[in-house]
Design an enzyme around this catalytic site. Sequence first.
Site, PDB file in Angstrom:
ATOM      1  N   THR A 187       0.803  -1.217   0.000  1.00  0.00           N
ATOM      2  CA  THR A 187       0.000   0.000   0.000  1.00  0.00           C
ATOM      3  C   THR A 187       0.840   1.273   0.000  1.00  0.00           C
ATOM      4  O   THR A 187       0.292   2.369   0.142  1.00  0.00           O
ATOM      5  CB  THR A 187      -0.935   0.022   1.227  1.00  0.00           C
ATOM      6  OG1 THR A 187      -0.153  -0.116   2.422  1.00  0.00           O
ATOM      7  CG2 THR A 187      -1.940  -1.123   1.165  1.00  0.00           C
TER       8      THR A 187
ATOM      9  N   CYS B 246       5.239  -3.212 -10.571  1.00  0.00           N
ATOM     10  CA  CYS B 246       4.281  -3.825  -9.652  1.00  0.00           C
ATOM     11  C   CYS B 246       3.257  -4.565 -10.500  1.00  0.00           C
ATOM     12  O   CYS B 246       2.452  -3.938 -11.204  1.00  0.00           O
ATOM     13  CB  CYS B 246       3.585  -2.780  -8.783  1.00  0.00           C
ATOM     14  SG  CYS B 246       2.248  -3.500  -7.767  1.00  0.00           S
TER      15      CYS B 246
ATOM     16  N   MET C 187       3.049 -10.922  -4.824  1.00  0.00           N
ATOM     17  CA  MET C 187       3.261  -9.838  -5.762  1.00  0.00           C
ATOM     18  C   MET C 187       3.018 -10.362  -7.180  1.00  0.00           C
ATOM     19  O   MET C 187       3.413 -11.472  -7.519  1.00  0.00           O
ATOM     20  CB  MET C 187       4.677  -9.303  -5.653  1.00  0.00           C
ATOM     21  CG  MET C 187       5.078  -8.873  -4.236  1.00  0.00           C
ATOM     22  SD  MET C 187       5.542 -10.246  -3.153  1.00  0.00           S
ATOM     23  CE  MET C 187       7.225 -10.552  -3.701  1.00  0.00           C
ATOM     24  N   GLY C 188       2.374  -9.540  -8.015  1.00  0.00           N
ATOM     25  CA  GLY C 188       2.083  -9.982  -9.371  1.00  0.00           C
ATOM     26  C   GLY C 188       3.323 -10.271 -10.179  1.00  0.00           C
ATOM     27  O   GLY C 188       3.376 -11.244 -10.946  1.00  0.00           O
TER      28      GLY C 188
ATOM     29  N   LYS D  33      13.385  -9.632  -5.365  1.00  0.00           N
ATOM     30  CA  LYS D  33      12.549 -10.244  -4.354  1.00  0.00           C
ATOM     31  C   LYS D  33      13.230 -11.532  -3.872  1.00  0.00           C
ATOM     32  O   LYS D  33      14.055 -12.108  -4.579  1.00  0.00           O
ATOM     33  CB  LYS D  33      11.165 -10.601  -4.912  1.00  0.00           C
ATOM     34  CG  LYS D  33      10.391  -9.425  -5.464  1.00  0.00           C
ATOM     35  CD  LYS D  33      10.144  -8.348  -4.419  1.00  0.00           C
ATOM     36  CE  LYS D  33       9.246  -7.253  -4.957  1.00  0.00           C
ATOM     37  NZ  LYS D  33       9.163  -6.106  -4.029  1.00  0.00           N
TER      38      LYS D  33
END
Length: 397
Positions: free
Chosen positions: A68, A104, A319-320, A279
């Site tokens: 967010t 994102c 996460m996409g 990531k």
Amino acid sequence: MAHVPQIKIPATYMRGGTSKGVFFRLQDLPPAAQVPGEVRDKLLMRVIGSPDPYGKQIDGMGGATSSTSKTVIVAKSSRPDHDVDYLFGQVSIDKPFVDWSGNCGNLSSAVGSFAVASGLVDASRIPQNGTVTVRIWQANISKTIIAHVPITNGEVQETGDFELDGVTFPAAEVQLEFLDPADEGEGEGGGSMFPTGNLVDDLEVPGVGTFKATMINAGIPTIFVNAEDIGYTGTELQEAINGDADALARFETIRAYGALRMGLIKNIDEAAKRQHTPKIAFVAKPKDYVASSGKEVKASDIDLLVRALSMGKLHHAMMGTAAVAIGTAAAIRGTLVNQAASGGELNAVRFGHPSGTLRVGAEATQANGEWSVTKAIMSRSARVLMEGWVRIPGDVI
């Protein structure tokens, strides 16, 4: 004493997938913030409420989580065969910087809807009822995303019955295609999908250990390790990791040395200012578990388990962009992801994450010893939460 008044900037607050962010049209930003640089970063940080040493982002639009604390800038594209350019900024919660190093995937699902609603897509291409295909240039990583946006009565359809684990309410389905998602142009391997040249490496992490790792550039640079090698089962929920400061420190150390091995940074200290990429995720073979919503996930319903960290914390879902990495790695025989999914040729996998499950598909091929992936496919949903203006003190810019 003179006080500087606030300025207001047109903006839209949107949910895309399992993330939320503040969306701007480039043309609506103050002129000094329409170009990359310090002014733009300061503006976006103040909008979100960062840096906040309390870690709450109370004085801004952020929600104090990696999911967010996000911003998006969209503009009409000057590139052939594209409708819009999409730039994503991951705002650090407690430190004064915006990370522009990656995309994102979740908010990608909202870009097409935002573009249509904001008049950035040629009106002649929008049907009265049906689907409009929005071709998006992802400017952070120089890749094309195709969003299939549902249209009802000439407007973007946001409500529907598509359910996405990690999102409480159903909405309209938005199908996404990430074209040629591999090779982000960085790494020792000349920007190849596997920057080390290997499907699996022994990653040595001083003070922590040596781990088998698959390090891949697809969707977003990602380091995959086996859950059992780091003391986990793959069924963990957020509280099992995010409440353990020592565990988070270990993950960050592994991530930093993985980034160094992938050639994304030149020295370990740089990792602290590159929180968005790469990531780090851990994988395991399927097991029964109870998701954070209380939903029972059966081993028979999934191909593997994946848990991923974003901005230093275990993500509440997935996460996409990491899902793209998962789908791509699963499609390539021999990676840790493929092994966790029982190996073989896999064009699609359904994996278990803390909030439930997600299906992602990828088409991977090998030629002359090099792997490539033509596209990865998944479905998300998106919805406008609020629109109007955001306000920030005038002395910020």
